[in-house]
Write an enzyme that holds these catalytic residues in place. Structure first.
Site, PDB file in Angstrom:
ATOM      1  N   HIS A   1     -46.367  34.316 -19.105  1.00 23.14           N
ATOM      2  CA  HIS A   1     -46.483  32.731 -19.313  1.00 23.14           C
ATOM      3  C   HIS A   1     -47.036  32.376 -20.629  1.00 23.14           C
ATOM      4  O   HIS A   1     -48.075  32.895 -20.957  1.00 23.14           O
ATOM      5  CB  HIS A   1     -47.551  32.531 -17.941  1.00 23.14           C
ATOM      6  CG  HIS A   1     -47.906  30.901 -18.073  1.00 23.14           C
ATOM      7  ND1 HIS A   1     -47.062  29.896 -18.264  1.00 23.14           N
ATOM      8  CD2 HIS A   1     -49.106  30.418 -18.292  1.00 23.14           C
ATOM      9  CE1 HIS A   1     -47.689  28.809 -18.493  1.00 23.14           C
ATOM     10  NE2 HIS A   1     -48.977  28.964 -18.218  1.00 23.14           N
TER      11      HIS A   1
ATOM     12  N   CYS B   1     -48.592  27.138 -12.877  1.00 20.73           N
ATOM     13  CA  CYS B   1     -47.765  28.008 -14.183  1.00 20.73           C
ATOM     14  C   CYS B   1     -47.131  29.037 -13.644  1.00 20.73           C
ATOM     15  O   CYS B   1     -46.163  29.746 -14.253  1.00 20.73           O
ATOM     16  CB  CYS B   1     -48.798  28.244 -15.236  1.00 20.73           C
ATOM     17  SG  CYS B   1     -49.582  27.020 -15.862  1.00 20.73           S
TER      18      CYS B   1
ATOM     19  N   ASN C   1     -48.317  25.205 -23.580  1.00 25.70           N
ATOM     20  CA  ASN C   1     -48.108  25.499 -22.578  1.00 25.70           C
ATOM     21  C   ASN C   1     -47.312  24.408 -21.418  1.00 25.70           C
ATOM     22  O   ASN C   1     -47.849  23.304 -21.311  1.00 25.70           O
ATOM     23  CB  ASN C   1     -49.683  25.613 -21.953  1.00 25.70           C
ATOM     24  CG  ASN C   1     -49.573  25.984 -20.555  1.00 25.70           C
ATOM     25  OD1 ASN C   1     -48.624  26.429 -19.631  1.00 25.70           O
ATOM     26  ND2 ASN C   1     -50.786  26.576 -20.026  1.00 25.70           N
TER      27      ASN C   1
HETATM   28  N1  COA Z   1     -60.618  21.086 -31.450  1.00 24.12           N
HETATM   29  C1  COA Z   1     -61.625  21.451 -32.061  1.00 24.12           C
HETATM   30  N2  COA Z   1     -62.730  22.048 -31.421  1.00 24.12           N
HETATM   31  C2  COA Z   1     -62.414  22.235 -29.870  1.00 24.12           C
HETATM   32  C3  COA Z   1     -61.240  21.847 -29.248  1.00 24.12           C
HETATM   33  C4  COA Z   1     -60.148  21.271 -30.092  1.00 24.12           C
HETATM   34  N3  COA Z   1     -59.098  20.872 -29.409  1.00 24.12           N
HETATM   35  N4  COA Z   1     -61.230  22.154 -28.008  1.00 24.12           N
HETATM   36  C5  COA Z   1     -62.539  22.720 -27.596  1.00 24.12           C
HETATM   37  N5  COA Z   1     -63.217  22.586 -29.164  1.00 24.12           N
HETATM   38  C6  COA Z   1     -64.609  23.056 -29.315  1.00 24.12           C
HETATM   39  C7  COA Z   1     -65.500  23.321 -28.089  1.00 24.12           C
HETATM   40  O1  COA Z   1     -66.094  21.981 -27.737  1.00 24.12           O
HETATM   41  C8  COA Z   1     -66.433  24.257 -28.460  1.00 24.12           C
HETATM   42  O2  COA Z   1     -67.391  23.531 -29.303  1.00 24.12           O
HETATM   43  P1  COA Z   1     -68.910  23.826 -29.330  1.00 24.12           P
HETATM   44  O3  COA Z   1     -69.180  25.208 -29.514  1.00 24.12           O
HETATM   45  O4  COA Z   1     -69.737  22.781 -30.128  1.00 24.12           O
HETATM   46  O5  COA Z   1     -69.407  23.439 -27.766  1.00 24.12           O
HETATM   47  C9  COA Z   1     -65.795  25.310 -29.341  1.00 24.12           C
HETATM   48  O6  COA Z   1     -64.712  24.568 -29.740  1.00 24.12           O
HETATM   49  C10 COA Z   1     -65.532  26.404 -28.688  1.00 24.12           C
HETATM   50  O7  COA Z   1     -64.969  26.140 -27.585  1.00 24.12           O
HETATM   51  P2  COA Z   1     -64.392  27.367 -26.540  1.00 24.12           P
HETATM   52  O8  COA Z   1     -64.401  26.799 -25.196  1.00 24.12           O
HETATM   53  O9  COA Z   1     -65.514  28.526 -26.610  1.00 24.12           O
HETATM   54  O10 COA Z   1     -63.020  27.975 -27.124  1.00 24.12           O
HETATM   55  P3  COA Z   1     -62.408  29.209 -26.615  1.00 24.12           P
HETATM   56  O11 COA Z   1     -61.986  30.194 -27.765  1.00 24.12           O
HETATM   57  O12 COA Z   1     -62.579  29.654 -25.170  1.00 24.12           O
HETATM   58  O13 COA Z   1     -60.764  28.379 -26.578  1.00 24.12           O
HETATM   59  C11 COA Z   1     -59.200  27.588 -24.837  1.00 24.12           C
HETATM   60  C12 COA Z   1     -60.610  27.350 -25.584  1.00 24.12           C
HETATM   61  C13 COA Z   1     -59.467  26.454 -24.003  1.00 24.12           C
HETATM   62  C14 COA Z   1     -58.268  27.453 -26.027  1.00 24.12           C
HETATM   63  C15 COA Z   1     -59.299  28.949 -24.200  1.00 24.12           C
HETATM   64  O14 COA Z   1     -60.516  29.085 -23.494  1.00 24.12           O
HETATM   65  C16 COA Z   1     -58.089  29.146 -23.555  1.00 24.12           C
HETATM   66  O15 COA Z   1     -56.909  29.285 -23.855  1.00 24.12           O
HETATM   67  N6  COA Z   1     -58.098  29.145 -22.239  1.00 24.12           N
HETATM   68  C17 COA Z   1     -57.178  29.252 -21.333  1.00 24.12           C
HETATM   69  C18 COA Z   1     -56.565  27.782 -20.891  1.00 24.12           C
HETATM   70  C19 COA Z   1     -55.153  27.991 -20.290  1.00 24.12           C
HETATM   71  O16 COA Z   1     -54.318  28.719 -20.989  1.00 24.12           O
HETATM   72  N7  COA Z   1     -55.033  27.118 -19.130  1.00 24.12           N
HETATM   73  C20 COA Z   1     -53.933  27.249 -18.579  1.00 24.12           C
HETATM   74  C21 COA Z   1     -53.582  28.319 -18.097  1.00 24.12           C
HETATM   75  S1  COA Z   1     -52.276  28.532 -16.824  1.00 24.12           S
END
Ligand code: COA
Length: 325
Positions: free
Chosen positions: A252, A115, A282
Site C-alpha cells: 500500500h 486502504c 496515498n
Molecule cells: N509540513 C511541515 N511540518 C509538518 C507537517 C508538514 N506537512 N506535518 C507535520 N509537521 C511537523 C509536526 O507538526 C512536527 O512538528 P513539532 O515537532 O514541532 O511538533 C514535526 O513536523 C514532526 O512531526 P512527526 O509527526 O514527528 O513526523 P513524522 O516523521 O512522524 O511523519 C507522517 C509524519 C504523518 C508523515 C508519518 O507519521 C506517517 O507517514 N505516518 C503514517 C501515516 C499514514 O500513512 N496514514 C495512512 C495509512 S493507511
C-alpha cells in the site's frame, strides 16, 4: 489435481487531470517541498475537480474491460472498495452497473476497508469464484479523498490523493501449485482496538456529515511496517514460495519510508518494490490497483510475474494476496 482459481485478465486506471504539487501545498498550509519529500516521499498527487468516485471508476473500468477484451455483459459481479462513495446508498458498484450497462442480475456491492479495501475485495471475489458462485468480476479500488481531507491541517492534507484502479478477475483452472496463473493465496486481518488511531471523524449516524481524516501518524506508521510485512510473508508461506521467487511486491502506497521498511523486512532488493506514492500520494483503496494497472500498461509487470500485494488501513484492517499475473 485440477482446481478452480481466479486470474486477473485486465487492468485499468484513471487519475483526475489536476496535479497538486508540494509547492502548491506550501501556499495553502505551513509546509514545504523538502519536509513532504523527506518524510513521505510524495512529490505530486492528483486531485478531482468535480469528478466523483464513480466518474473515475467508470473510466478505470472501461480501460480494464478493454484490456481484458470483454464487455460489461461478461460481468457477474461489480465490487468497489471505497470510503468516498457518491452516495450513502446505493453503492458506487450499482452506479457503475447502470453506466456500464452491465447485464441483469450482476451482483453489485461496495466494500469499506479503507486502504485495505482492494485486497479485501479481491479476496471476496477470489472466494466466490473458487466456490463457483460467479465466473467474472470487475474489482475496483477508487477514492476522491480530497473531499474528506481538511485542507487546513498540514498533518494530513499533504498525504492524500485521488484516483481509481480496476481489475477484471475471472475463473480459470489450475493444478494447485505455485506455478499456476492467478490468485495463489489471500489472507485478511483486522484489529478493532485501533478504531480511533486512523479515522474519518464523521458519519451518517453520528455527525450526519462525512467528516475529515484524522490519525495518530506515528502509531499508524509503526503498525503499518509490521502488518504489511506479516501479510506478505503469510501469503508467500501459504503458497510455498519465498521472497526469492517473487518478482515484485506492491505495498500500500502511504509513505516511502513505510514501503522501504517493508522491502527490507522481506529481504527484497529495491527494484522489486513498486513505488507510486511519489506521484499518486496515498489514494487509499485505489493505491494497489492503480500501481498494478500503471505498471502493467507500462510493461514493467508482465504475464507470468509473481506479485505480492499487501495493504493496511483504518480499522485497523490489513491483508495480502499472492498473484501470478
Ligand atoms: N509540513 C511541515 N511540518 C509538518 C507537517 C508538514 N506537512 N506535518 C507535520 N509537521 C511537523 C509536526 O507538526 C512536527 O512538528 P513539532 O515537532 O514541532 O511538533 C514535526 O513536523 C514532526 O512531526 P512527526 O509527526 O514527528 O513526523 P513524522 O516523521 O512522524 O511523519 C507522517 C509524519 C504523518 C508523515 C508519518 O507519521 C506517517 O507517514 N505516518 C503514517 C501515516 C499514514 O500513512 N496514514 C495512512 C495509512 S493507511
Amino acid at each position: 489435481m485440477t482446481l478452480i482459481r481466479s486470474e486477473i485478465v485486465g487492468f485499468g486506471h484513471c487519475l483526475p487531470q489536476k496535479v497538486l504539487t508540494n509547492d502548491d501545498l506550501s501556499h495553502m498550509v505551513d509546509t514545504n517541498d523538502e519536509w513532504i519529500r523527506t518524510r513521505t516521499g510524495i512529490c505530486t498527487r492528483h486531485i478531482s475537480e468535480g469528478e466523483t468516485t464513480s466518474d473515475i471508476s467508470f473510466k478505470a473500468a472501461q480501460m480494464a474491460l478493454k484490456s481484458a477484451s470483454m464487455t460489461a455483459q461478461d460481468l457477474d459481479m461489480i465490487i468497489v472498495a471505497t470510503v468516498t462513495p457518491d452516495n450513502t446508498t446505493p453503492t458506487v458498484a450499482a452506479k457503475l452497473s447502470k453506466r456500464l450497462e452491465a447485464k441483469y442480475g450482476a451482483i453489485c456491492m461496495d466494500i469499506s476497508a479503507a486502504c485495505s479495501g482492494f485486497v479485501y475485495a479481491l479476496t471476496v471475489v477470489d472466494n466466490m469464484i473458487r466456490l463457483g458462485q460467479i465466473k467474472t468480476a470487475l474489482v475496483i479500488g477508487a477514492e476522491t479523498l480530497s473531499n474528506i481531507v481538511d485542507w487546513t491541517d498540514r498533518n494530513t492534507c499533504v498525504l492524500f490523493g485521488d484516483g481509481a484502479g480496476a481489475a477484471i478477475v475471472r475463473a480459470t483452472q489450475g493444478n494447485g501449485t505455485a506455478e499456476d496463473t492467478g490468485i495463489l493465496a489471500t489472507k485478511l486481518y483486522a484489529d478493532g482496538s485501533h478504531y480511533d488511531n486512523l479515522i474519518i471523524n464523521g458519519g451518517v449516524s453520528t455527525t450526519r456529515t462525512a467528516g475529515y481524516v484524522t490519525m495518530d501518524g506515528k502509531e499508524v506508521f509503526k503498525f503499518a511496517v509490521n502488518a504489511l510485512s506479516q501479510a506478505a510473508e503469510t501469503v508467500m508461506e501459504m503458497a510455498g514460495v519465498s521472497s526469492k521467487d517473487v518478482d515484485f511486491v506492491i505495498p500500500h502506497q502511504a509513505n516511502i519510508r513505510i514501503i522501504e521498511g517493508v522491502g527490507k523486512k522481506l529481504n527484497l532488493p529495491e527494484e522489486k518494490v513498486i513505488v507510486t506514492v511519489d506521484h499518486h500520494g496515498n489514494t487509499s483503496a485505489a493505491s494497489i490497483p492503480l500501481a498494478l494497472s500503471e505498471n502493467y500498461h507500462a510493461g514493467r509487470l508482465k504475464k507470468g510475474d509473481l506479485v505480492v500485494l499487501t495493504a493496511m488501513g483504518a480499522g485497523f484492517t490489513w491483508g495480502g494476496a499472492l498473484v501470478r499475473i
